[in-house]
Design an enzyme around this catalytic site. Structure first.
Site, PDB file in Angstrom:
ATOM      1  N   SER A  63       0.851  -1.197   0.000  1.00 48.19           N
ATOM      2  CA  SER A  63       0.000   0.000   0.000  1.00 48.19           C
ATOM      3  C   SER A  63       0.885   1.245   0.000  1.00 48.19           C
ATOM      4  O   SER A  63       2.104   1.154   0.186  1.00 48.19           O
ATOM      5  CB  SER A  63      -0.893   0.004   1.239  1.00 48.19           C
ATOM      6  OG  SER A  63      -0.096   0.222   2.392  1.00 48.19           O
ATOM      7  N   ASP A  78      -1.246  -1.617  -3.980  1.00 49.15           N
ATOM      8  CA  ASP A  78      -2.620  -1.566  -3.467  1.00 49.15           C
ATOM      9  C   ASP A  78      -3.197  -0.160  -3.638  1.00 49.15           C
ATOM     10  O   ASP A  78      -2.503   0.755  -4.109  1.00 49.15           O
ATOM     11  CB  ASP A  78      -2.569  -2.003  -1.991  1.00 49.15           C
ATOM     12  CG  ASP A  78      -3.919  -2.367  -1.435  1.00 49.15           C
ATOM     13  OD1 ASP A  78      -4.881  -2.485  -2.211  1.00 49.15           O
ATOM     14  OD2 ASP A  78      -4.015  -2.542  -0.206  1.00 49.15           O
ATOM     15  N   HIS A  79      -4.437   0.003  -3.209  1.00 51.42           N
ATOM     16  CA  HIS A  79      -5.209   1.251  -3.287  1.00 51.42           C
ATOM     17  C   HIS A  79      -4.372   2.515  -3.494  1.00 51.42           C
ATOM     18  O   HIS A  79      -3.656   2.950  -2.600  1.00 51.42           O
ATOM     19  CB  HIS A  79      -6.018   1.452  -2.007  1.00 51.42           C
ATOM     20  CG  HIS A  79      -7.156   0.497  -1.887  1.00 51.42           C
ATOM     21  ND1 HIS A  79      -6.963  -0.815  -1.524  1.00 51.42           N
ATOM     22  CD2 HIS A  79      -8.482   0.657  -2.110  1.00 51.42           C
ATOM     23  CE1 HIS A  79      -8.141  -1.422  -1.512  1.00 51.42           C
ATOM     24  NE2 HIS A  79      -9.092  -0.567  -1.869  1.00 51.42           N
ATOM     25  N   GLU A 135     -11.605   0.167  -8.871  1.00 53.79           N
ATOM     26  CA  GLU A 135     -12.667  -0.054  -7.891  1.00 53.79           C
ATOM     27  C   GLU A 135     -13.857   0.825  -8.234  1.00 53.79           C
ATOM     28  O   GLU A 135     -13.692   2.000  -8.590  1.00 53.79           O
ATOM     29  CB  GLU A 135     -12.145   0.272  -6.485  1.00 53.79           C
ATOM     30  CG  GLU A 135     -13.186   0.071  -5.387  1.00 53.79           C
ATOM     31  CD  GLU A 135     -12.574  -0.104  -4.007  1.00 53.79           C
ATOM     32  OE1 GLU A 135     -11.370  -0.447  -3.910  1.00 53.79           O
ATOM     33  OE2 GLU A 135     -13.290   0.097  -3.021  1.00 53.79           O
ATOM     34  N   GLU A 164      -9.988   2.648   6.137  1.00 48.96           N
ATOM     35  CA  GLU A 164      -9.167   3.284   5.126  1.00 48.96           C
ATOM     36  C   GLU A 164      -9.904   4.406   4.407  1.00 48.96           C
ATOM     37  O   GLU A 164      -9.323   5.392   4.030  1.00 48.96           O
ATOM     38  CB  GLU A 164      -8.678   2.259   4.097  1.00 48.96           C
ATOM     39  CG  GLU A 164      -7.491   1.453   4.560  1.00 48.96           C
ATOM     40  CD  GLU A 164      -7.876   0.118   5.155  1.00 48.96           C
ATOM     41  OE1 GLU A 164      -9.050  -0.014   5.570  1.00 48.96           O
ATOM     42  OE2 GLU A 164      -7.021  -0.761   5.240  1.00 48.96           O
ATOM     43  N   HIS A 212     -13.322  -2.084   4.814  1.00 47.81           N
ATOM     44  CA  HIS A 212     -11.892  -2.154   5.119  1.00 47.81           C
ATOM     45  C   HIS A 212     -11.743  -2.145   6.636  1.00 47.81           C
ATOM     46  O   HIS A 212     -12.517  -1.495   7.329  1.00 47.81           O
ATOM     47  CB  HIS A 212     -11.164  -0.938   4.544  1.00 47.81           C
ATOM     48  CG  HIS A 212     -11.043  -0.968   3.053  1.00 47.81           C
ATOM     49  ND1 HIS A 212     -11.189   0.148   2.285  1.00 47.81           N
ATOM     50  CD2 HIS A 212     -10.780  -1.985   2.200  1.00 47.81           C
ATOM     51  CE1 HIS A 212     -11.012  -0.176   1.012  1.00 47.81           C
ATOM     52  NE2 HIS A 212     -10.763  -1.462   0.937  1.00 47.81           N
ATOM     53  N   GLY A 213     -10.712  -2.846   7.107  1.00 47.54           N
ATOM     54  CA  GLY A 213     -10.545  -2.912   8.553  1.00 47.54           C
ATOM     55  C   GLY A 213     -11.493  -3.951   9.113  1.00 47.54           C
ATOM     56  O   GLY A 213     -11.985  -4.805   8.390  1.00 47.54           O
ATOM     57  N   HIS A 264     -12.284  -6.880  -1.805  1.00 50.11           N
ATOM     58  CA  HIS A 264     -11.605  -5.989  -0.849  1.00 50.11           C
ATOM     59  C   HIS A 264     -12.358  -6.012   0.472  1.00 50.11           C
ATOM     60  O   HIS A 264     -13.570  -6.235   0.490  1.00 50.11           O
ATOM     61  CB  HIS A 264     -11.656  -4.529  -1.330  1.00 50.11           C
ATOM     62  CG  HIS A 264     -10.754  -4.236  -2.466  1.00 50.11           C
ATOM     63  ND1 HIS A 264     -10.485  -2.959  -2.885  1.00 50.11           N
ATOM     64  CD2 HIS A 264     -10.056  -5.057  -3.281  1.00 50.11           C
ATOM     65  CE1 HIS A 264      -9.671  -3.008  -3.910  1.00 50.11           C
ATOM     66  NE2 HIS A 264      -9.394  -4.258  -4.181  1.00 50.11           N
ATOM     67  N   GLY A 265     -11.671  -5.682   1.535  1.00 47.50           N
ATOM     68  CA  GLY A 265     -12.365  -5.517   2.809  1.00 47.50           C
ATOM     69  C   GLY A 265     -13.083  -6.769   3.250  1.00 47.50           C
ATOM     70  O   GLY A 265     -14.217  -6.724   3.709  1.00 47.50           O
ATOM     71  N   GLY A 266     -12.391  -7.897   3.142  1.00 51.85           N
ATOM     72  CA  GLY A 266     -13.057  -9.163   3.453  1.00 51.85           C
ATOM     73  C   GLY A 266     -12.709  -9.749   4.813  1.00 51.85           C
ATOM     74  O   GLY A 266     -13.115 -10.866   5.121  1.00 51.85           O
ATOM     75  N   SER A 267     -11.967  -8.986   5.639  1.00 49.28           N
ATOM     76  CA  SER A 267     -11.589  -9.517   6.958  1.00 49.28           C
ATOM     77  C   SER A 267     -12.832  -9.903   7.742  1.00 49.28           C
ATOM     78  O   SER A 267     -13.796  -9.139   7.798  1.00 49.28           O
ATOM     79  CB  SER A 267     -10.806  -8.465   7.750  1.00 49.28           C
ATOM     80  OG  SER A 267      -9.578  -8.233   7.135  1.00 49.28           O
ATOM     81  N   ASN A 275      -8.050  -9.445  -1.158  1.00 48.34           N
ATOM     82  CA  ASN A 275      -7.073  -8.673  -0.399  1.00 48.34           C
ATOM     83  C   ASN A 275      -7.131  -9.052   1.078  1.00 48.34           C
ATOM     84  O   ASN A 275      -8.216  -9.147   1.656  1.00 48.34           O
ATOM     85  CB  ASN A 275      -7.379  -7.176  -0.513  1.00 48.34           C
ATOM     86  CG  ASN A 275      -7.053  -6.621  -1.879  1.00 48.34           C
ATOM     87  OD1 ASN A 275      -6.639  -7.351  -2.773  1.00 48.34           O
ATOM     88  ND2 ASN A 275      -7.225  -5.325  -2.031  1.00 48.34           N
ATOM     89  N   ASP A 314      -5.207  -7.998   4.698  1.00 50.34           N
ATOM     90  CA  ASP A 314      -4.256  -7.151   5.411  1.00 50.34           C
ATOM     91  C   ASP A 314      -4.518  -7.234   6.911  1.00 50.34           C
ATOM     92  O   ASP A 314      -3.671  -7.700   7.683  1.00 50.34           O
ATOM     93  CB  ASP A 314      -4.376  -5.703   4.913  1.00 50.34           C
ATOM     94  CG  ASP A 314      -3.277  -4.800   5.449  1.00 50.34           C
ATOM     95  OD1 ASP A 314      -2.333  -5.319   6.094  1.00 50.34           O
ATOM     96  OD2 ASP A 314      -3.350  -3.586   5.229  1.00 50.34           O
ATOM     97  N   THR A 315      -5.718  -6.843   7.313  1.00 45.17           N
ATOM     98  CA  THR A 315      -6.044  -6.789   8.738  1.00 45.17           C
ATOM     99  C   THR A 315      -5.800  -8.127   9.438  1.00 45.17           C
ATOM    100  O   THR A 315      -5.206  -8.168  10.524  1.00 45.17           O
ATOM    101  CB  THR A 315      -7.523  -6.379   8.902  1.00 45.17           C
ATOM    102  OG1 THR A 315      -7.724  -5.171   8.152  1.00 45.17           O
ATOM    103  CG2 THR A 315      -7.865  -6.135  10.353  1.00 45.17           C
TER     104      THR A 315
HETATM  105 ZN   LIG Z   1     -10.996  -1.142  -1.956  1.00 43.14          ZN
END
Ligand SMILES: [Zn+2]
Length: 345
Positions: free
Chosen positions: A53, A95-96, A161, A169, A214-215, A251-254, A273, A275-276
């Site tokens: 990122s 990334d983004h 996106e 984010e 996200h997060g 995206h944002g799949g945590s 993706n 990250d978290t």
């Molecule tokens: Zn995204």
């Protein structure tokens, strides 16, 4: 060629879509986290994606330098070198990249690729992500179309996106009108397919939003609706034919449920993706080490501590292993175990 070249990365994406699995795209910020991803992928016999990122890239260049471009190149060069030792393919992505940092992050990296190719060197990155989701769709695509044309000339894949992903984010809370925008409409997906599909011979990925954040949020904050992806894909197939179907990014799949992940893959998600969840896995292991070895990592009451416990290699090593395990969990959830193209040689 352990970092996939363009043709290999295209084959990876096709293989994922044809066989209904997806690649984890894991954010890294250091040599240790990059090594953790390679270890986790290799132990899963899965290819995958390492991504950086803007903030991660700045961090990687050092706190005194804070140069996003330099940090991204540095991580990519490291991955190119060490990936030689693993029996899988890895692709490198940035990334983004929001519109306001295009000129200071994404475009200089594309220019670096152009420079490298002009002297016969291979690409450092396979793909870049432009995040124009904060803009009206027309403005988003007005930037993305010429960018895709430029990327195509250097065998770079562009990720875009459409729709708004909630979460940290983006600083967007899923309430009222914003909650509506958390779902990309079939009309928006058609428009993306028409305009980006007009760049003949180029390859792109789309992160469409279907309630992702996200997060991390506690369950119930937003509702994932993978059927949004199906509705959009169906509209694209109807209007433009099945060859226009998207290769999608999650995206944002945590914290997503396994069934939601699988449903999204069934509708064309080839990249997820992460990250978290890997951040937490890494830090959880460090915290465990520190709490269990409190009087070794600290010099308590005039004592000298224990060098074997405060040597950063010890706790970063534990963290690397824990993150690699989480990567393995991601590969499994994405149905990717044993799918490496290297096995098909
Ligand atoms: Zn995204």
């Amino acid at each position: 060629m352990p970092v996939a070249d363009y043709a290999t990365y295209c084959r990876m994406l096709d293989r994922a879509r044809d066989n209904r699995f997806a690649y984890p795209a894991i954010n890294v910020t250091s040599l240790t986290t990059a090594n953790a991803v390679l270890k986790g992928l290799a132990e899963s016999r899965s290819d995958g994606i390492v991504q950086v990122s803007t903030g991660g890239a700045a961090f990687a260049s050092g706190s005194a330098v804070k140069d996003m471009v330099l940090g991204a190149i540095s991580i990519a060069e490291h991955v190119h070198r060490v990936a030689e030792r693993y029996d899988i393919y890895v692709a490198l992505n940035t990334d983004h990249c929001q519109p306001q940092v295009l000129d200071t992050f994404l475009l200089p990296l594309v220019a670096e690729t152009e420079r490298r190719r002009s002297v016969g060197l291979p690409n450092l990155f396979n793909s870049h992500m432009f995040d124009g989701s904060g803009l009206p769709l027309k403005e988003n695509l007005d930037i993305a179309v010429p960018l895709l044309e430029r990327c195509k000339r250097s065998e770079l894949i562009l990720e875009v996106e459409a729709g708004v992903v909630g979460g940290e984010e983006d600083g967007i809370k899923a309430e009222g009108a914003a909650a509506e925008k958390l779902y990309t409409t079939p009309e928006d997906m058609l428009e993306v397919a028409r305009r980006l599909g007009g760049v003949k011979g180029a390859r792109f990925l789309l992160a469409a939003t279907f309630g992702n954040v996200h997060g991390v949020y506690k369950p119930g904050h937003v509702k994932l609706k993978p059927s949004i992806l199906k509705d959009g894909q169906d509209a694209v197939a109807r209007e433009l034919g099945s060859e226009a179907l998207f290769y999608l990014v999650f995206h944002g799949g945590s914290g997503s449920l396994l069934e939601e992940i699988h449903e999204a893959i069934d509708y064309g998600v080839v990249k997820m993706n992460i990250d978290t969840d890997t951040q937490y896995a890494f830090t959880r292991a460090v915290a465990d080490h520190m709490l269990k070895n409190y009087d070794g990592v600290l010099k308590v009451d005039g004592e000298v501590g224990n060098k074997k416990q405060y040597d950063p290699r010890v706790y970063l090593g534990v963290a690397e292993a824990a993150m690699a395990e989480r990567v393995k969990g991601a590969v499994k959830a994405l149905r990717g175990v044993g799918t490496t193209l290297r096995a098909t040689k």
